[in-house]
Design an enzyme around this catalytic site. Structure first.
Site, PDB file in Angstrom:
ATOM      1  N   SER A 142      -2.356   3.768  -8.555  1.00 19.13           N
ATOM      2  CA  SER A 142      -3.309   4.003  -7.468  1.00 19.13           C
ATOM      3  C   SER A 142      -2.697   4.003  -6.078  1.00 19.13           C
ATOM      4  O   SER A 142      -3.391   4.334  -5.114  1.00 19.13           O
ATOM      5  CB  SER A 142      -4.442   2.966  -7.544  1.00 19.13           C
ATOM      6  OG  SER A 142      -5.349   3.329  -8.563  1.00 19.13           O
ATOM      7  N   LYS A 170      -3.190   7.144  -4.038  1.00 17.13           N
ATOM      8  CA  LYS A 170      -4.351   7.414  -3.184  1.00 17.13           C
ATOM      9  C   LYS A 170      -3.970   7.417  -1.708  1.00 17.13           C
ATOM     10  O   LYS A 170      -4.638   8.071  -0.894  1.00 17.13           O
ATOM     11  CB  LYS A 170      -5.453   6.399  -3.474  1.00 17.13           C
ATOM     12  CG  LYS A 170      -6.054   6.516  -4.869  1.00 17.13           C
ATOM     13  CD  LYS A 170      -7.161   5.493  -5.078  1.00 17.13           C
ATOM     14  CE  LYS A 170      -7.850   5.675  -6.432  1.00 17.13           C
ATOM     15  NZ  LYS A 170      -7.032   5.284  -7.577  1.00 17.13           N
ATOM     16  N   SER A 211      -9.982   1.543  -4.282  1.00 17.19           N
ATOM     17  CA  SER A 211      -9.234   2.328  -5.268  1.00 17.19           C
ATOM     18  C   SER A 211     -10.178   3.150  -6.132  1.00 17.19           C
ATOM     19  O   SER A 211     -10.059   3.184  -7.359  1.00 17.19           O
ATOM     20  CB  SER A 211      -8.354   1.421  -6.142  1.00 17.19           C
ATOM     21  OG  SER A 211      -7.429   2.174  -6.886  1.00 17.19           O
TER      22      SER A 211
END
Length: 314
Positions: free
Chosen positions: A41, A44, A222
């Site tokens: 993540s 991102k 997230s």
């Protein structure tokens, strides 16, 4: 201490570490910082910076209702708003589908219309809604929803639940039909997927919160679904189709233009779920240094959205 911790781990050859002072961009520690590894993540951050660079922090996403091709038809048009909700907002200032239904019902009553057929248009995004690079179990396990330009509650079958709709656009249109019924507008039959007439003035419009607010939420929480949608907006903002493939390509291109070394990167999606993604740790801290630079104030949400360990975010 970091050397000892890494040496004692069971992740030999699969750890890349870099510690950077963002105020000076001085590298304080590094080990295998240029080794491209699965970013999960942290990817991102890359997507957030790319979409902010392309669209700007004040951009908003619009969901609208327009007249259809016949007098008794209306069309719900998805604009890729990742915050659209029915009952429980995903983030502060999320976009209420119920409010859009109220606007629509008021416009229909003013026109003397009490019964309509409902179409829905999710054509802003293209290509497969489920990324081919994802594991086949992601959607069934509720890890992410199929990515569409018209979805409510993160594509969930019910607000707050993990289970995802197989067709989030149809689910959103069905929810909208129910909300219209609650406003005493009879919806005839089931919603159908259509392409709305171009340049048709809307009868009702809802706008999302500014992109900077959405980016902060995506980074702190997230959120996989929102990140996927933002990546596709980056592609559309560059004048390309809103597919997962074009989204991945757009993110890499924009990062390179910002000055991030993308030569070792492999980007396959927006959320970081694809196991084939690969990003060096140095690329992440280089990007954070760029976002923290006063010359790039439009990227500041990448910094302000960062979670603080044991305090907020995930």
């Amino acid at each position: 201490l970091l050397d000892d911790a890494i040496d004692q781990s069971d992740r030999d050859g699969r750890i890349g570490v870099i510690v950077t002072d963002l105020s000076s961009t001085e590298v304080l520690y590094e080990q295998s910082a240029d080794l491209a590894l699965t970013p999960a993540s942290t990817q991102k951050l890359l997507v957030a910076a790319a979409v902010l660079e392309v669209l700007g922090p004040d951009a908003r996403f619009t969901t609208s209702v327009v007249p259809g091709e016949s007098d008794d038809e209306i069309v719900l048009v998805g604009g890729g708003d990742p915050t659209l909700f029915t009952a429980d907002p995903l983030m502060p200032e999320s976009t209420s589908l119920a409010e859009l239904a109220k606007q629509t019902a008021a416009a229909l009553r003013e026109a003397g219309v009490e019964q309509v057929a409902l179409g829905f248009d999710d054509s802003m995004f293209s290509g497969p809604s489920i990324n081919p690079a994802w594991r086949s179990t992601y959607v069934s396990a509720g890890v992410a929803a199929p990515v569409t330009a018209l979805a409510v509650d993160g594509g969930r079958t019910r607000p707050g639940f993990a289970a995802r709709a197989s067709d989030p656009s149809l689910a959103a249109a069905t929810a909208f039909a129910d909300l219209l019924s609650a406003e005493d507008i009879n919806v005839e039959g089931s919603p159908t997927r259509v392409t709305s007439p171009p340049d048709t003035p809307p009868m009702a419009v809802s706008e999302s919160a500014p992109l900077s607010d959405i980016v902060e939420y995506v980074i702190a929480s997230s959120d996989n679904d929102m990140a996927e949608i933002l990546a596709r907006h980056a592609a559309i903002g560059l004048g390309r189709p809103g597919s997962s493939e074009e989204a991945a390509s757009a993110v890499v291109e924009v990062l390179a233009e910002l000055g991030v070394d993308t030569s070792a990167m492999t980007i396959l999606d927006g959320s970081g779920l694809a196991r084939g993604n690969a990003v060096p740790a140095r690329a992440l801290t280089d990007l954070l240094g760029i976002a923290a630079d006063p010359a790039h104030v439009h990227l500041r949400a990448v910094i302000t959205g960062l979670p603080v360990a044991a305090f907020n975010g995930t």
